[in-house]
Design an enzyme around this catalytic site. Structure first.
Site, mmCIF file in Angstrom:
data_model
loop_
_atom_site.group_PDB
_atom_site.id
_atom_site.type_symbol
_atom_site.label_atom_id
_atom_site.label_comp_id
_atom_site.label_asym_id
_atom_site.label_seq_id
_atom_site.Cartn_x
_atom_site.Cartn_y
_atom_site.Cartn_z
ATOM 1 N N SER A 1 0.838 -1.195 0.000
ATOM 2 C CA SER A 1 0.000 0.000 0.000
ATOM 3 C C SER A 1 0.873 1.245 0.000
ATOM 4 C CB SER A 1 -0.892 0.002 1.248
ATOM 5 O OG SER A 1 -1.561 1.236 1.423
ATOM 6 N N TYR B 1 -1.944 -0.861 10.274
ATOM 7 C CA TYR B 1 -1.998 -1.061 8.822
ATOM 8 C C TYR B 1 -0.681 -0.619 8.182
ATOM 9 C CZ TYR B 1 -4.056 -0.958 4.108
ATOM 10 O OH TYR B 1 -4.351 -1.180 2.776
#
Length: 296
Positions: free
Chosen positions: A135, A148
């Site tokens: 990401s 995350y």
């Protein structure tokens, strides 16, 4: 590369499901792995009669092993693996539910490792392609998503290591970095009474890109066996400035985080830490139910 057997984790919805549909339309055979059987069945039907689906939890090695063995038994090989399964749980580290913080790493980082561990012998046999879904969070560490950010940075590091380890065996490794894409997970974050406002208040994070862009980039990356996939393309040049990015994030969040921190504590007081910091979106809710079931 059309005509390959492609295994995708997290294929029930979002990017995994959309990429599966596109690859199937171009002649690939899809092996779909995920948590939600009704959703998986529908995606498999969309992908044609040769597509198959296996319910499996990437945090459960034996569950995942059964799925991988089922794929190989049915198709005889695996040519491409997209390690896509992931969840996001908004919350500040000091106040969010510790079990949720750890669950994000278990799904997003260790789940990728388990997928690699179990599929690698088959990719070596086929001299295939492995795409690990990281990401922009591996590069830009926005507040409120520490678990995350940590997981996705680990996935990037894993991919960079594997790329060098596996090249002589004929396996190519790619790492996908994307900013916010229009998926159920992102919409779930935006629905959060505190962290939806945090996300949309940060310049790089405020724009949500269409799902179709991610599908185009992922599909092209798989066809080319690319070392990186960027959604959108500006993420590549941004990586050059990694050393400066934390300073920019800290400066930009100096005023907003204190206010959001107070709001997060109030939300936890009102709804409880488990609800306030649970994984976002319908897929996140499915994972939450699975995790609670595992804990008894």
């Amino acid at each position: 590369m059309a005509g390959k057997v492609v295994l995708i984790t997290g294929a029930s919805r979002g990017i995994g499901a959309a990429v599966a549909r596109r690859l199937a339309s171009e002649g690939d055979t899809l092996a779909l792995v995920g948590l939600e059987p009704d959703e998986l069945k529908q995606v498999a039907e969309d992908c044609g009669p040769e597509a198959g689906w296996w319910e499996a939890d990437v945090t459960d090695l034996e569950s995942l092993r059964t799925a991988v063995e089922g794929v190989v038994e049915r198709y005889g090989r695996i040519d491409v693996v997209v390690a896509n399964a992931g969840i996001a749980a908004p919350g500040f580290t000091r106040s969010m539910d510790p079990a949720v913080w750890e669950r994000v790493l278990d799904v997003d980082l260790y789940g990728v490792w388990r997928t690699v561990h179990l599929t690698l012998p088959h990719l070596i046999a086929s001299k295939g392609y492995l795409l690990l879904v990281s990401s922009l969070a591996a590069v830009v560490h926005i507040p409120g998503l520490a678990s995350y950010n940590t997981a996705k940075a680990g996935v990037e590091a894993m991919g960079n290591s594997l790329r060098a380890e596996l090249r002589h065996l004929g396996v190519r490794v790619g790492v996908a970095h994307m900013t916010f894409v229009d998926t159920d997970m992102v919409r779930g974050v935006d629905d959060h009474p505190v962290f939806g406002k945090v996300r949309t208040g940060i310049p790089l994070a405020s724009r949500v890109y269409p799902l179709e862009l991610a599908v185009e980039k992922f599909t092209a990356g798989i066809r080319k066996r690319s070392r990186v996939v960027h959604v959108p393309g500006w993420i590549g040049p941004l990586k050059i400035f990694r050393a400066l990015i934390p300073h920019v994030v800290e400066l930009g969040s100096r005023m907003s985080v204190a206010k959001a921190d107070r709001a997060a504590l109030a939300d936890i007081e009102a709804r409880g830490a488990d609800v306030s910091s649970r994984a976002s979106g319908a897929g996140g809710l499915a994972d939450t139910a699975k995790a609670k079931g595992a804990r008894g």
